[in-house]
Scaffold this motif. Structure first.
Motif, PDB file in Angstrom:
ATOM      1  N   ASP A  14      -4.352   1.376   6.144  1.00 44.89           N
ATOM      2  CA  ASP A  14      -5.281   2.506   6.090  1.00 44.89           C
ATOM      3  C   ASP A  14      -4.501   3.813   6.013  1.00 44.89           C
ATOM      4  OD1 ASP A  14      -7.518   0.852   6.230  1.00 44.89           O
ATOM      5  OD2 ASP A  14      -7.860   1.181   8.370  1.00 44.89           O
ATOM      6  N   ALA A  15      -3.404   3.892   6.760  1.00 48.23           N
ATOM      7  CA  ALA A  15      -2.620   5.131   6.845  1.00 48.23           C
ATOM      8  C   ALA A  15      -1.842   5.433   5.564  1.00 48.23           C
ATOM      9  CB  ALA A  15      -1.654   5.047   8.028  1.00 48.23           C
ATOM     10  N   THR A  16      -1.405   4.401   4.835  1.00 51.49           N
ATOM     11  CA  THR A  16      -0.568   4.634   3.653  1.00 51.49           C
ATOM     12  C   THR A  16      -1.325   4.484   2.336  1.00 51.49           C
ATOM     13  OG1 THR A  16       0.149   2.311   3.550  1.00 51.49           O
ATOM     14  CG2 THR A  16       1.497   3.827   4.880  1.00 51.49           C
ATOM     15  N   PHE A  32      -7.073  -7.146  -1.560  1.00 54.68           N
ATOM     16  CA  PHE A  32      -7.698  -7.092  -0.239  1.00 54.68           C
ATOM     17  C   PHE A  32      -7.717  -8.524   0.279  1.00 54.68           C
ATOM     18  CE2 PHE A  32      -9.226  -3.250  -2.250  1.00 54.68           C
ATOM     19  CZ  PHE A  32      -9.248  -2.323  -1.216  1.00 54.68           C
ATOM     20  N   THR A  33      -6.960  -8.792   1.331  1.00 48.30           N
ATOM     21  CA  THR A  33      -6.688 -10.154   1.764  1.00 48.30           C
ATOM     22  C   THR A  33      -6.880 -10.303   3.270  1.00 48.30           C
ATOM     23  OG1 THR A  33      -5.040 -11.930   1.572  1.00 48.30           O
ATOM     24  CG2 THR A  33      -4.199  -9.719   2.067  1.00 48.30           C
ATOM     25  N   ALA A  34      -6.850 -11.560   3.723  1.00 49.64           N
ATOM     26  CA  ALA A  34      -6.928 -11.850   5.159  1.00 49.64           C
ATOM     27  C   ALA A  34      -6.120 -13.116   5.438  1.00 49.64           C
ATOM     28  CB  ALA A  34      -8.379 -12.054   5.590  1.00 49.64           C
ATOM     29  N   ALA A  35      -5.499 -13.154   6.600  1.00 47.61           N
ATOM     30  CA  ALA A  35      -4.637 -14.289   6.952  1.00 47.61           C
ATOM     31  C   ALA A  35      -5.405 -15.607   6.977  1.00 47.61           C
ATOM     32  CB  ALA A  35      -3.978 -14.038   8.301  1.00 47.61           C
ATOM     33  N   GLY A  38      -8.337 -18.959   2.715  1.00 50.62           N
ATOM     34  CA  GLY A  38      -7.693 -19.982   1.890  1.00 50.62           C
ATOM     35  C   GLY A  38      -7.439 -19.533   0.456  1.00 50.62           C
ATOM     36  N   PRO A  39      -8.469 -19.020  -0.250  1.00 46.66           N
ATOM     37  CA  PRO A  39      -8.242 -18.555  -1.626  1.00 46.66           C
ATOM     38  C   PRO A  39      -7.202 -17.436  -1.709  1.00 46.66           C
ATOM     39  CG  PRO A  39     -10.587 -18.862  -1.235  1.00 46.66           C
ATOM     40  CD  PRO A  39      -9.898 -19.038   0.098  1.00 46.66           C
ATOM     41  N   CYS A  40      -7.083 -16.639  -0.649  1.00 48.80           N
ATOM     42  CA  CYS A  40      -6.055 -15.579  -0.630  1.00 48.80           C
ATOM     43  C   CYS A  40      -4.663 -16.204  -0.668  1.00 48.80           C
ATOM     44  CB  CYS A  40      -6.182 -14.724   0.636  1.00 48.80           C
ATOM     45  SG  CYS A  40      -7.751 -13.845   0.775  1.00 48.80           S
ATOM     46  N   ARG A  41      -4.496 -17.281   0.085  1.00 43.68           N
ATOM     47  CA  ARG A  41      -3.199 -17.970   0.086  1.00 43.68           C
ATOM     48  C   ARG A  41      -2.937 -18.611  -1.276  1.00 43.68           C
ATOM     49  NH1 ARG A  41      -4.950 -19.059   5.368  1.00 43.68           N
ATOM     50  NH2 ARG A  41      -5.713 -21.133   4.834  1.00 43.68           N
ATOM     51  N   SER A  61      -0.816  -5.314  -1.244  1.00 42.60           N
ATOM     52  CA  SER A  61      -1.837  -6.060  -0.502  1.00 42.60           C
ATOM     53  C   SER A  61      -2.278  -5.236   0.701  1.00 42.60           C
ATOM     54  CB  SER A  61      -1.297  -7.415  -0.051  1.00 42.60           C
ATOM     55  OG  SER A  61      -0.300  -7.249   0.933  1.00 42.60           O
ATOM     56  N   LEU A  62      -3.538  -5.464   1.098  1.00 41.85           N
ATOM     57  CA  LEU A  62      -4.078  -4.779   2.260  1.00 41.85           C
ATOM     58  C   LEU A  62      -4.821  -5.813   3.095  1.00 41.85           C
ATOM     59  CD1 LEU A  62      -5.318  -1.375   2.809  1.00 41.85           C
ATOM     60  CD2 LEU A  62      -7.053  -3.102   3.193  1.00 41.85           C
ATOM     61  N   ASP A  63      -4.394  -6.003   4.331  1.00 41.01           N
ATOM     62  CA  ASP A  63      -5.037  -6.949   5.236  1.00 41.01           C
ATOM     63  C   ASP A  63      -6.335  -6.321   5.754  1.00 41.01           C
ATOM     64  OD1 ASP A  63      -5.784  -8.181   7.816  1.00 41.01           O
ATOM     65  OD2 ASP A  63      -3.979  -9.385   7.518  1.00 41.01           O
ATOM     66  N   VAL A  64      -7.463  -6.937   5.412  1.00 40.68           N
ATOM     67  CA  VAL A  64      -8.760  -6.333   5.754  1.00 40.68           C
ATOM     68  C   VAL A  64      -9.021  -6.328   7.254  1.00 40.68           C
ATOM     69  CG1 VAL A  64      -9.777  -6.860   3.511  1.00 40.68           C
ATOM     70  CG2 VAL A  64     -10.033  -8.494   5.392  1.00 40.68           C
ATOM     71  N   ASP A  65      -8.484  -7.295   7.974  1.00 41.44           N
ATOM     72  CA  ASP A  65      -8.696  -7.344   9.421  1.00 41.44           C
ATOM     73  C   ASP A  65      -7.929  -6.243  10.143  1.00 41.44           C
ATOM     74  OD1 ASP A  65     -10.440  -9.544   9.333  1.00 41.44           O
ATOM     75  OD2 ASP A  65      -8.766 -10.949   9.302  1.00 41.44           O
ATOM     76  N   GLU A  66      -6.736  -5.930   9.640  1.00 43.31           N
ATOM     77  CA  GLU A  66      -5.900  -4.912  10.267  1.00 43.31           C
ATOM     78  C   GLU A  66      -6.216  -3.500   9.757  1.00 43.31           C
ATOM     79  OE1 GLU A  66      -1.825  -6.040   9.743  1.00 43.31           O
ATOM     80  OE2 GLU A  66      -2.119  -7.990  10.682  1.00 43.31           O
TER      81      GLU A  66
END
Length: 111
Positions: A14-16, A32-35, A38-41, A61-66
């Protein structure tokens, strides 16, 4: 072939996001991904390969949860969502994993 996805596809937060994506002078494809996704991996190695080969655009990449603020700002509800930004604006949004050839075809007229 073992490409380190983390090294090939830099993460933004979010900051960068504004500096790395919106202010970029080249188009940027945001994964836009999440750990837990499955399809993200499944698409991660495809994106890593493209990041190493492409000079028409950057991939991040941007982790949507974080990073919920950026995800919410762009209405990202499903992962993976791939959003191509050009001149600070989203110009193409794709949802779901796909092979490299199809991904490039889906992006071609937006680059």
């Amino acid at each position: 072939m073992s490409i380190s996805t983390k090294a090939a596809v830099p993460a933004v937060t979010d900051a960068t996001f504004a500096d790395e994506v919106l202010a970029s002078d080249v188009p940027v494809l945001v994964d836009f991904t999440a750990a837990w996704c499955g399809p993200c991996r499944m698409i991660a190695p495809v994106l890593a390969e493209l990041a190493a080969e492409e000079d028409r655009f950057r991939i991040v990449s941007l982790d949507v949860d974080e990073n919920p603020a950026t995800s919410a700002a762009y209405g990202v509800m499903s992962m993976p969502t791939l959003m191509l930004f050009r001149a600070g604006e989203p110009v193409r949004s794709l949802v779901g994993a796909r092979p490299k050839r199809r991904l490039l075809a889906d992006l071609a007229d937006a680059l």
